[in-house]
Design an enzyme around this catalytic site. Structure first.
Site, PDB file in Angstrom:
ATOM      1  N   HIS A 110       0.159  -0.876  -0.187  1.00 36.40           N
ATOM      2  CA  HIS A 110       0.032  -0.320   0.016  1.00 36.40           C
ATOM      3  C   HIS A 110       0.670   0.666   0.072  1.00 36.40           C
ATOM      4  O   HIS A 110       0.811   2.260  -0.626  1.00 36.40           O
ATOM      5  CB  HIS A 110      -0.989   0.044   0.894  1.00 36.40           C
ATOM      6  CG  HIS A 110      -1.251   1.632   1.377  1.00 36.40           C
ATOM      7  ND1 HIS A 110      -2.949   1.393   1.173  1.00 36.40           N
ATOM      8  CD2 HIS A 110      -1.343   2.157   2.137  1.00 36.40           C
ATOM      9  CE1 HIS A 110      -3.393   3.213   1.257  1.00 36.40           C
ATOM     10  NE2 HIS A 110      -1.952   2.816   2.147  1.00 36.40           N
ATOM     11  N   GLU A 111       2.321   1.315   1.066  1.00 37.50           N
ATOM     12  CA  GLU A 111       3.126   2.410   1.220  1.00 37.50           C
ATOM     13  C   GLU A 111       4.005   2.159   0.007  1.00 37.50           C
ATOM     14  O   GLU A 111       3.628   3.743  -0.842  1.00 37.50           O
ATOM     15  CB  GLU A 111       3.875   2.304   2.183  1.00 37.50           C
ATOM     16  CG  GLU A 111       3.319   1.999   3.080  1.00 37.50           C
ATOM     17  CD  GLU A 111       2.403   3.728   3.863  1.00 37.50           C
ATOM     18  OE1 GLU A 111       2.299   4.151   3.199  1.00 37.50           O
ATOM     19  OE2 GLU A 111       1.277   3.482   4.219  1.00 37.50           O
ATOM     20  N   HIS A 150       1.452   4.095  -2.756  1.00 33.36           N
ATOM     21  CA  HIS A 150       1.542   5.893  -3.167  1.00 33.36           C
ATOM     22  C   HIS A 150       2.772   6.373  -3.893  1.00 33.36           C
ATOM     23  O   HIS A 150       2.267   7.522  -4.393  1.00 33.36           O
ATOM     24  CB  HIS A 150       1.390   6.392  -1.561  1.00 33.36           C
ATOM     25  CG  HIS A 150      -0.229   6.503  -0.448  1.00 33.36           C
ATOM     26  ND1 HIS A 150      -0.302   7.203  -0.983  1.00 33.36           N
ATOM     27  CD2 HIS A 150      -0.265   5.707   0.842  1.00 33.36           C
ATOM     28  CE1 HIS A 150      -2.151   6.814  -0.498  1.00 33.36           C
ATOM     29  NE2 HIS A 150      -1.863   6.502   1.062  1.00 33.36           N
ATOM     30  N   GLU A 203      -6.332   7.084  -0.673  1.00 33.72           N
ATOM     31  CA  GLU A 203      -6.367   6.160   0.213  1.00 33.72           C
ATOM     32  C   GLU A 203      -6.914   4.862  -0.621  1.00 33.72           C
ATOM     33  O   GLU A 203      -6.161   3.143  -0.435  1.00 33.72           O
ATOM     34  CB  GLU A 203      -6.699   5.964   1.480  1.00 33.72           C
ATOM     35  CG  GLU A 203      -6.026   6.612   1.987  1.00 33.72           C
ATOM     36  CD  GLU A 203      -4.924   6.389   2.597  1.00 33.72           C
ATOM     37  OE1 GLU A 203      -4.733   5.575   2.928  1.00 33.72           O
ATOM     38  OE2 GLU A 203      -3.841   7.198   2.613  1.00 33.72           O
TER      39      GLU A 203
END
Length: 287
Positions: A130-131, A134, A196
Site C-alpha cells: 500500500h505504501e 502511494h 487511500e
C-alpha cells in the site's frame, strides 16, 4: 490528471493562506503569506522526505540490520518495477506506516515497531505494498506538502487568536481562527480519502494478497485509535500520512471508514480469484 489535481489543491491551500494573512495584516499580510507559502512549497518539494522522517525520529535500516523487513520491501519494489526506496523503522507502539518523498526515485517507506510486532508477514507485505502504491501513484509529495501547509495554517490561526486586535472586525477574527483552518482540513480530507482507495487497490494488485491487506487494516485500525501517537498529537495534519487514522474523531478523519476499505478489498479479491469472499474481521491464516 493527478498533476492537475495536485496543482489545484495546492493553489486552494495557498489561497487560504493568503486570505488568512489578509485578515491578520491587510494587503501586506496577504503578500507576506503568498511569499511564505511559495517558500514553503519550494522547500517542501526538495525536503519532503527529510521533514517527515525527522518528525518521526525514523531510523534507516538495510539488508544487514533488518533483513526480513528490508527484503520484503525490496521484493515488492522489484515486482512493481520501481526504484528501491529507502526503508525506515519508527520506534512507536502505535501500529502504522507511511511513505514520503517527491518522486519514486527519492522515496522512503517506514513502519512502526508496533505494526511490525502486531502483523503476520503477509499482512506486513500488504501494508508496505500500500505504501509503495502511494509512491508509484505519486501521492507522497502532495500528501507531505498539504500536511506542511495545513499545519502552517493552523499555527497562523493560533497566532491570530492571541494577537488580533479585539477592537477590529469580529468577522475577520472568526475567519482567521476558525473558518480557514477548517477549510484547509476539508481540502486535506478530499486528498486523502480518494487516494487511500487508490493505494489499497494498487497495493493489493502489487502484492497479490488483497485479503492480507484487509486483515491488516482490521487489526491495526482499532489499535491506532487507542494507542497514543505523539507525532499526530503535536501536528494533527500529519495524520493523513498514515495507512490508518490515529486518535481523532471520525468527522475529521483523513481516511475512508476502515469497513468500506475492507469491503473494497474483499470485492477485489473475488475479481482476482485470490480466495472466497469473507469478512477481513474474521481470523485469517498467519502463514
Amino acid at each position: 490528471m493527478n498533476m492537475l489535481k495536485t496543482t489545484m489543491l495546492l493553489a486552494a491551500l495557498t489561497a487560504l493562506f493568503m486570505a488568512l494573512g489578509y485578515t491578520l495584516g491587510g494587503s501586506g499580510g496577504a503578500v507576506i503569506s503568498l511569499l511564505v507559502a511559495a517558500g514553503m512549497n519550494l522547500f517542501t518539494y526538495w525536503n519532503a522526505d527529510k521533514i517527515v522522517l525527522k518528525m518521526h525520529n525514523a531510523r534507516e535500516v538495510d539488508a544487514q540490520s533488518e533483513p526480513n523487513f528490508y527484503g520484503l520491501v525490496a521484493n515488492l519494489a522489484r515486482r512493481a518495477n520501481m526504484p528501491m526506496p529507502r526503508v525506515y523503522i519508527v520506534d512507536n507502539p502505535n501500529p502504522n506506516a507511511f511513505a514520503t518523498g517527491r518522486n519514486p526515485e527519492n522515496a522512503a517507506v517506514a513502519a512502526t515497531t508496533g505494526l511490525l510486532s502486531m502483523l503476520s508477514r503477509d499482512e506486513v507485505e500488504g501494508v508496505m505494498a500500500h505504501e509503495l502504491a502511494h509512491v508509484k501513484n505519486r501521492d507522497t509529495l502532495i500528501m507531505t506538502m498539504v500536511a506542511t501547509i495545513a499545519g502552517a495554517l493552523s499555527m497562523l490561526a493560533n497566532f491570530g487568536l492571541f494577537f488580533r486586535d479585539s477592537e477590529r472586525n469580529g468577522l475577520a477574527t472568526l475567519l482567521a481562527v476558525l473558518i480557514a483552518p477548517f477549510a484547509a482540513m476539508i481540502v486535506q480530507l478530499a486528498i486523502s480519502r480518494t487516494r487511500e482507495y487508490g493505494a489499497d487497490r494498487t497495493g493489493a494488485e502489487m502484492s497479490g494478497k488483497p485479503l492480507a491487506l484487509a486483515a491488516a487494516l482490521a487489526k491495526i485500525s482499532g489499535a491506532a485509535q487507542a494507542i497514543p501517537n505523539p507525532v499526530s498529537e503535536r501536528n494533527p495534519s500529519a495524520a493523513q500520512l498514515y495507512i490508518v487514522p490515529t486518535h481523532i474523531s471520525e468527522m475529521f478523519s483523513t481516511h475512508p471508514a476502515t469497513e468500506n476499505r475492507i469491503a473494497e478489498l474483499e470485492a477485489l479479491a473475488e475479481q482476482m480469484g485470490s480466495g472466497p469472499r469473507r469478512s477481513a474481521l474474521d481470523p485469517l491464516s498467519r502463514g
